[in-house]
Design a protein around this motif. Structure first.
Motif, PDB file in Angstrom:
ATOM      1  N   GLU A  56       1.029  -1.506  -0.024  1.00 40.63           N
ATOM      2  CA  GLU A  56       0.118   0.237   0.347  1.00 40.63           C
ATOM      3  C   GLU A  56       0.818   1.277  -0.616  1.00 40.63           C
ATOM      4  OE1 GLU A  56      -3.592  -2.253   2.419  1.00 40.63           O
ATOM      5  OE2 GLU A  56      -2.407  -0.861   3.691  1.00 40.63           O
ATOM      6  N   ARG A  86      -6.013  -5.357 -12.252  1.00 44.08           N
ATOM      7  CA  ARG A  86      -6.407  -5.581 -11.104  1.00 44.08           C
ATOM      8  C   ARG A  86      -6.028  -5.486 -10.004  1.00 44.08           C
ATOM      9  NH1 ARG A  86     -11.527  -8.096 -10.250  1.00 44.08           N
ATOM     10  NH2 ARG A  86     -11.584  -8.503 -12.312  1.00 44.08           N
ATOM     11  N   GLY A  87      -4.694  -5.903 -10.013  1.00 42.14           N
ATOM     12  CA  GLY A  87      -3.322  -5.395  -8.679  1.00 42.14           C
ATOM     13  C   GLY A  87      -3.760  -4.160  -8.033  1.00 42.14           C
ATOM     14  N   THR A 129      -5.860  -1.782  -8.376  1.00 44.99           N
ATOM     15  CA  THR A 129      -7.118  -1.077  -7.927  1.00 44.99           C
ATOM     16  C   THR A 129      -7.343  -1.691  -6.854  1.00 44.99           C
ATOM     17  OG1 THR A 129      -7.706  -1.271 -10.643  1.00 44.99           O
ATOM     18  CG2 THR A 129      -9.616  -1.475  -8.572  1.00 44.99           C
ATOM     19  N   ASN A 130      -7.126  -2.567  -6.197  1.00 49.91           N
ATOM     20  CA  ASN A 130      -7.063  -3.164  -5.017  1.00 49.91           C
ATOM     21  C   ASN A 130      -6.013  -2.857  -4.114  1.00 49.91           C
ATOM     22  OD1 ASN A 130      -9.042  -5.138  -5.942  1.00 49.91           O
ATOM     23  ND2 ASN A 130      -7.211  -7.186  -6.039  1.00 49.91           N
ATOM     24  N   ARG A 131      -4.809  -2.342  -4.882  1.00 55.75           N
ATOM     25  CA  ARG A 131      -3.554  -1.658  -3.796  1.00 55.75           C
ATOM     26  C   ARG A 131      -4.292  -0.617  -3.800  1.00 55.75           C
ATOM     27  NH1 ARG A 131       2.570  -3.137  -4.799  1.00 55.75           N
ATOM     28  NH2 ARG A 131       2.295  -5.768  -4.660  1.00 55.75           N
ATOM     29  N   ARG A 167      -7.183   0.735  -3.342  1.00 56.40           N
ATOM     30  CA  ARG A 167      -8.614   0.311  -2.326  1.00 56.40           C
ATOM     31  C   ARG A 167      -8.484   0.484  -1.289  1.00 56.40           C
ATOM     32  NH1 ARG A 167     -10.851  -3.415  -4.686  1.00 56.40           N
ATOM     33  NH2 ARG A 167     -11.892  -2.799  -6.556  1.00 56.40           N
ATOM     34  N   ASN A 168      -7.331  -0.358  -0.791  1.00 55.95           N
ATOM     35  CA  ASN A 168      -6.553  -0.459   0.022  1.00 55.95           C
ATOM     36  C   ASN A 168      -6.462   0.527   0.515  1.00 55.95           C
ATOM     37  OD1 ASN A 168      -7.782  -3.329   0.435  1.00 55.95           O
ATOM     38  ND2 ASN A 168      -5.448  -3.782  -0.119  1.00 55.95           N
TER      39      ASN A 168
END
Length: 247
Positions: free
Chosen positions: A152, A177-178, A180-182, A184-185
């Motif tokens: 992050e 996607r990876g 985007t996930n980071r 979001r976190n």
């Protein structure tokens, strides 16, 4: 025994030197450095048992000097003395402090008495002495809900440097996607989404990306010095993609 005092501000450096000579003469001789590079050179030359060091210095930061000193002599006692309790420095310290090593972190608004007492505690009593404000920052940094993981933190640095999602994916070997996930976190931990306001007139109020950078600066997760250093690393990565100029 000997001491290394590393401080780029001449008035602070002279004041602390006088304190050491007055209250802790047994810690002498005291060698002084005005920047990080000089501090590392004097440390290697004289191998002092104790180092009192500012964190923000020209040439090399106190964190980088400490990394080198501890890699060579892990039992060296170091007290960091700084205006700043930025979370970026606390994160970096966690990565470099050797196991069982005693150190201190004080803010420069502390009294002379507290500084002298802290030095004695670290050097003579082998006790870690951390300023209360720094302990609070450390607690937040280590908390699973509010503290950023390395992944992050990397994506925070990348968006602060202005990289697109596609560039981040390439630099960090991630899928879109990876990334985007980071992100979001990251937004969740910085509570960025809580600031968002939606209006029928203009839609969403904030760019979450820009808001995250703003909140990260406010929290001390990033600062100008860090981004200057990271820009150098980014330039190294980008250099492979830049075309050679035409003759």
């Amino acid at each position: 025994m000997s001491t290394l005092l590393a401080e780029d501000d001449v008035l602070y450096r002279q004041h602390v030197h006088n304190l050491l000579m007055q209250h802790l003469p047994q810690f002498g001789p005291v060698y002084t450095a005005s920047n990080g590079k000089e501090a590392l050179e004097l440390s290697r030359q004289h191998q002092p048992s104790f180092v009192l060091m500012d964190i923000r210095m020209p040439e090399m930061t106190g964190i980088e000097v400490a990394r080198q000193v501890w890699s060579e002599r892990p039992n060296t006692r170091i007290v960091f003395w700084s205006h700043f309790a930025d979370e970026v420095y606390v994160r970096e310290l966690h990565k470099i402090v050797p196991p069982q090593t005693v150190y201190g972190y004080l803010l420069k608004n502390c009294t002379d008495e507290k500084l002298v007492s802290a030095i004695q505690a670290v050097v003579q009593d082998e006790q870690c002495v951390i300023d209360r404000e720094v302990r609070g920052v450390d607690s937040r940094s280590q908390n699973k809900i509010t503290g950023l993981s390395d992944a992050e933190y990397e994506v925070l640095i990348d968006i602060a440097l202005g990289l697109t999602d596609q560039a981040i994916a390439s630099r960090r070997f991630l899928s879109r996607r990876g990334v985007t996930n980071r992100l979001r976190n990251l937004y969740d931990k910085l509570e960025v989404s809580n600031d968002q306001i939606e209006s029928d007139e203009w839609g969403t109020t904030f760019s979450l990306r820009a808001r995250a950078i703003r909140l990260a600066f406010k929290r001390g997760l990033i600062n100008a010095q860090l981004l200057d250093e990271e820009e150098v690393q980014l330039d190294h990565w980008l250099s492979r993609y830049r075309l050679e100029p035409l003759d």
